[in-house]
Design an enzyme around this catalytic site. Structure first.
Site, PDB file in Angstrom:
ATOM      1  N   HIS A   1      40.546  11.571  48.853  1.00  0.00           N
ATOM      2  CA  HIS A   1      41.625  10.961  49.669  1.00  0.00           C
ATOM      3  C   HIS A   1      42.574  10.649  48.552  1.00  0.00           C
ATOM      4  O   HIS A   1      42.365   9.639  48.053  1.00  0.00           O
ATOM      5  CB  HIS A   1      41.056   9.815  50.431  1.00  0.00           C
ATOM      6  CG  HIS A   1      41.714   9.611  51.789  1.00  0.00           C
ATOM      7  ND1 HIS A   1      43.066   8.759  51.595  1.00  0.00           N
ATOM      8  CD2 HIS A   1      41.500   9.897  53.176  1.00  0.00           C
ATOM      9  CE1 HIS A   1      43.431   8.880  52.916  1.00  0.00           C
ATOM     10  NE2 HIS A   1      42.465   9.284  53.737  1.00  0.00           N
TER      11      HIS A   1
ATOM     12  N   CYS B   1      45.822   5.746  75.437  1.00  0.00           N
ATOM     13  CA  CYS B   1      45.673   4.196  76.320  1.00  0.00           C
ATOM     14  C   CYS B   1      44.230   4.121  76.793  1.00  0.00           C
ATOM     15  O   CYS B   1      43.425   4.792  76.343  1.00  0.00           O
ATOM     16  CB  CYS B   1      46.652   4.568  77.241  1.00  0.00           C
ATOM     17  SG  CYS B   1      46.636   5.530  78.566  1.00  0.00           S
TER      18      CYS B   1
END
Length: 816
Positions: free
Chosen positions: A735, A581
């Site tokens: 990936h 946050c």
């Protein structure tokens, strides 16, 4: 993820729409008559701010959806907007059928009975059918209906007797002109004064009716009274007309009562409706954004499916809300009234809980109700607004009660605590800690952002923080008792205090300069002696060497800090999710007992919170986002792990580039499939070569192999990617698909381990494409060199669009 952590995540998402509030408050105040309105018509500026307040539910829905969606994707915002419109539309329409239609039937029946005199209409069942009308109002209806019986006896040439009139007066059912007429018929001139008043009132009512306004303007009350008294039989039409007008006036009053009831019964979810829409929108996106539909419906697959599903889900919620929200709304109103009715005690409870919940990151969840849902007020535009902040800016004189008490604490109290910590710091540390405390105290005073100073003592001295929470409650209680009302668009700092000092809803704003110094000295004295008596290790009083370690840690790069936190948290294999946050790092773990708390405390942070379960929060401060992003990159295999960084640093100036003596190397296809140009990969990180240069393969095979010979230096537990350091020092990333990290290893199986030696073509991963291809945006596999530097040249050797087998050459790198 624990329940508390889920609420904390919601609290984080709430910060996005709440961040809109400062500009809304600024525009609304600047456009007011007492600010820019002094110089020109600035109402258009105020209208801009009001437009934000008027659409807060939708703004909250969109903000929360984006905050909770994977990759914060904007498609979730559209899903939330659709969710909100469907939810409110369905609920309102169905509620009209459930509540308003029965009331409309009552309206019609009242008109027929009152105006047309239909005695055969029984209103009691109709009133009972509208059970949501308050009994105080239904009682008034029945009183008027009882009166109608008396009136009808007069209206059908059956004059009231003195006994009947006396009984009506005794029962409290005497109304307007008809009763006065009846009394006059039986008692003559003794009732002239009452009659004159009633006739005057009736004529005024006639003037307000378009059809009779012209005639009413010619009528003289005294002449009419004289005419009636001298012989009512000579003007029966006039007497009846006046009586009819009185009854119509009664009917109008009843209809007005009903309209008020309808307004009160209007289902209004306020900002809570927006929060529900945001949750639905984010859920729909996260759940369905990778879903593939049959070919005939393929256009609606993926992200396009998210708003459709959000609408369908909200349709169901809207139906449920139409039946239950009225009761929930009444319960919320009752609880709000209970808090408000507690006066200073209610404000104390709210203020204390506000600060205590900050330690868990849950305070914003509670603030949303008090600031954006508590109470209601109709603004100048006729729009009903809710919440202490919104009502304050709309001019509600009763608003600001749950905001004013924060100003003395944030602007004066916490700086007093900061001075106490400075005075208690060791002499050799005062210069260094003084700069830190001055910074956080000035931030609290000016902007009302208090987390930086609160985190300095929240975890190392819970007792001090408990004092702080109680003092905040006391400040809000005093504001309530002293009738001190102030509001803020962002937070209770000097900026908002100056801007809203003269706001229409501000009341006794000067109390800030009375309460402020009181709280400054209260915090200073209590904190000073508590720190000294209990030997609390506030900044500047740490054990020898603690600051040295933290200072050294603060000089590391974000990637190095991230890897240090990963190691202290039990390595990547112990971390299931990484989030943040505005000030804190939030992680969910496999085994929280593997965390090295002592190691974390030597790093540059303010403390550790354990909200429950396998969740952990580390209070890092405003730089947390950079550290969290670096941790996520390491987790996804896009950043170089710590061990490799350390080795690179040991190579003097060769940290970012391979040796100029690096040998040429051929990079092979790790899987069979079709060659794809890197710019066509639907991910900007790869397409713009941010991670490195190379090529991509759209795989058809299930076994992923090493494209070069070397050492596996990264293989995340999700198995969605791996890195190999080749024998010539270059590093290569494979990936496997896009956003596959979100699968948490589903469909993947590792065939090798980190640290093992592999040859080009050796199997590294096994993938079940049938299990995962519908859950990710793409299965394309980028194959990249992430550390080529300027000492090598890169050449693609495979043809774009061609078919390749495992081990076929894709590109080559040659040393210059």
């Amino acid at each position: 993820m624990s329940i508390l952590n889920k609420f904390a995540t919601l609290g984080k998402a709430l910060m996005l729409p709440i961040a809109v509030m400062p500009v809304a408050g600024l525009l609304l105040r600047l456009g007011a008559d007492d600010i820019l309105g002094h110089f020109f018509d600035a109402s258009f500026i105020g209208a801009a701010g009001n437009a934000i307040f008027a659409n807060l539910p939708l703004i909250f829905g969109i903000g929360i959806a984006v905050g909770l969606a994977k990759q914060n994707h904007g498609a979730a915002a559209l899903a939330a907007a659709v969710s909100y419109f469907v939810l409110i539309g369905v609920m309102t329409s169905l509620a009209h059928t459930l509540y308003l239609n029965p009331i409309s039937e009552l309206q019609t029946a009242l008109y027929d009975k009152l105006i047309l005199g239909k005695a055969d209409i029984n209103l009691v069942p109709l009133i009972n059918a509208t059970g949501d009308i308050p009994t105080s109002i239904t009682g008034a209806y029945l009183d008027k209906i009882h009166y109608l019986d008396y009136y009808n006896k007069l209206h059908v040439n059956n004059p009231m007797t003195p006994e009947l009139l006396q009984q009506a007066i005794k029962d409290g059912h005497v109304y307007n002109v008809s009763d006065a007429l009846a009394y006059m018929f039986n008692n003559g001139a003794s009732y002239q004064a009452h009659l004159l008043s009633s006739v005057t009132s009736a004529i005024e009512n006639l003037k307000n009716v378009q059809a009779s306004a012209t005639v009413a303007a010619t009528l003289d009350p005294q002449t009419i009274v004289d005419t009636i008294i001298s012989g009512h039989k000579q003007s029966p039409d006039l007497a009846v007309k006046i009586a009819d007008t009185a009854v119509k006036s009664t009917k109008t009053a009843i209809m007005s009562d009903i309209s008020n009831v309808l307004a009160e019964k209007k289902l209004d979810m306020g900002v809570l409706g927006g929060i529900i829409a945001g949750l639905v929108g984010s859920f729909a996106y996260n759940k369905f954004h990778t879903t593939k539909l049959p070919d005939v419906l393929a256009f609606f697959s993926g992200r396009r499916l998210s708003p459709i599903m959000a609408g369908l889900i909200s349709l169901i919620i809207g139906v449920i809300a139409a039946f239950i929200w009225g009761h929930i709304q009444d319960l919320i109103a009752m609880l709000a009234d209970a808090v408000v009715s507690l006066g200073g005690i209610g404000s104390f409870i709210y203020g204390t809980l506000n600060r205590l919940l900050l330690s868990l990151g849950l305070h914003n969840v509670m603030n949303v109700y008090f600031w954006f849902n508590l109470g209601d007020y109709v603004n100048a535009q006729g729009v009903t607004v809710h919440g202490d902040i919104t009502r304050f800016f709309a001019g509600d004189q009763t608003a600001g009660n749950f905001q004013a008490g924060f100003f003395p604490v944030m602007m004066f109290g916490l700086p007093g605590a900061g001075l106490a910590m400075y005075l208690n710091a060791k002499a050799e540390n005062k210069k260094e800690v003084g700069g830190l405390l001055l910074s956080v105290c000035f931030t609290a005073f000016l902007t009302g952002i208090t987390e930086p100073i609160e985190y300095l003592f929240m975890f190392i001295a819970p007792m001090l923080y408990l004092f702080h929470a109680i003092f905040t409650g006391i400040s809000l209680a005093l504001a309530n008792v002293l009738d001190y009302h102030m509001g803020f668009g962002f937070s209770a700092g000097a900026f908002d205090a100056a801007l809203n000092y003269g706001a229409p809803a501000a009341h006794h704003p000067y109390m800030l300069f009375i309460l402020g110094p009181i709280f400054f000295f209260l915090y200073l004295i209590v904190f000073y002696f508590a720190i000294k008596i209990f030997n609390i290790r506030t900044p500047g009083r740490e054990e020898e060497g603690q600051n040295i370690h933290q200072q050294a840690f603060s000089n590391l790069s974000d990637t190095e800090k991230a890897q240090a936190y990963i190691e202290a948290l039990g390595t990547l294999s112990n971390i299931t999710s990484i989030d943040n946050c505005i000030t804190r790092l939030r992680v969910d773990l496999v085994d929280i007992d593997k965390v090295d708390i002592s190691a974390i405390k030597t790093m540059d942070n303010k403390g550790v919170v354990r909200p429950g379960g396998q969740s952990l929060q580390i209070i890092i401060g405003s730089q947390v986002e950079f550290v969290a992003n670096a941790m996520r990159e390491i987790q996804s295999g896009l950043a170089m792990p710590k061990a490799n960084v350390s080795k690179a640093k040991q190579q003097s100036s060769k940290a970012d580039t391979p040796s100029t003596n690096a040998k040429d190397i051929n990079v092979l296809s790790p899987v069979e499939g079709t060659v794809v140009d890197l710019t066509d990969v639907p991910d900007i990180t790869f397409a713009e070569r941010i991670v490195g240069d190379g090529i991509a393969v759209q795989p058809t095979g299930n076994r992923i192999c090493a494209p070069v010979s070397g050492e596996i230096i990264s293989l995340p537990r999700e198995c969605h990617a791996f890195m190999i350091k080749a024998d010539n020092g270059l590093e290569f990333l494979v990936h496997v698909g896009l956003e596959t990290v979100m699968l948490r290893g589903k469909g993947f199986r590792a065939l090798a381990k980190v640290g093992s030696r592999v040859e080009a073509g050796d199997p590294i991963l096994q993938v079940n494409w049938d299990e995962i291809e519908n859950e990710v945006p793409s299965t394309v596999m980028p194959v990249l060199c992430s550390s080529m530097g300027a000492t090598s040249s890169f050449t693609v050797t495979a043809d774009i669009g061609s078919e390749v087998n495992t081990g076929d050459k894709l590109f080559e790198i040659k040393a210059k």
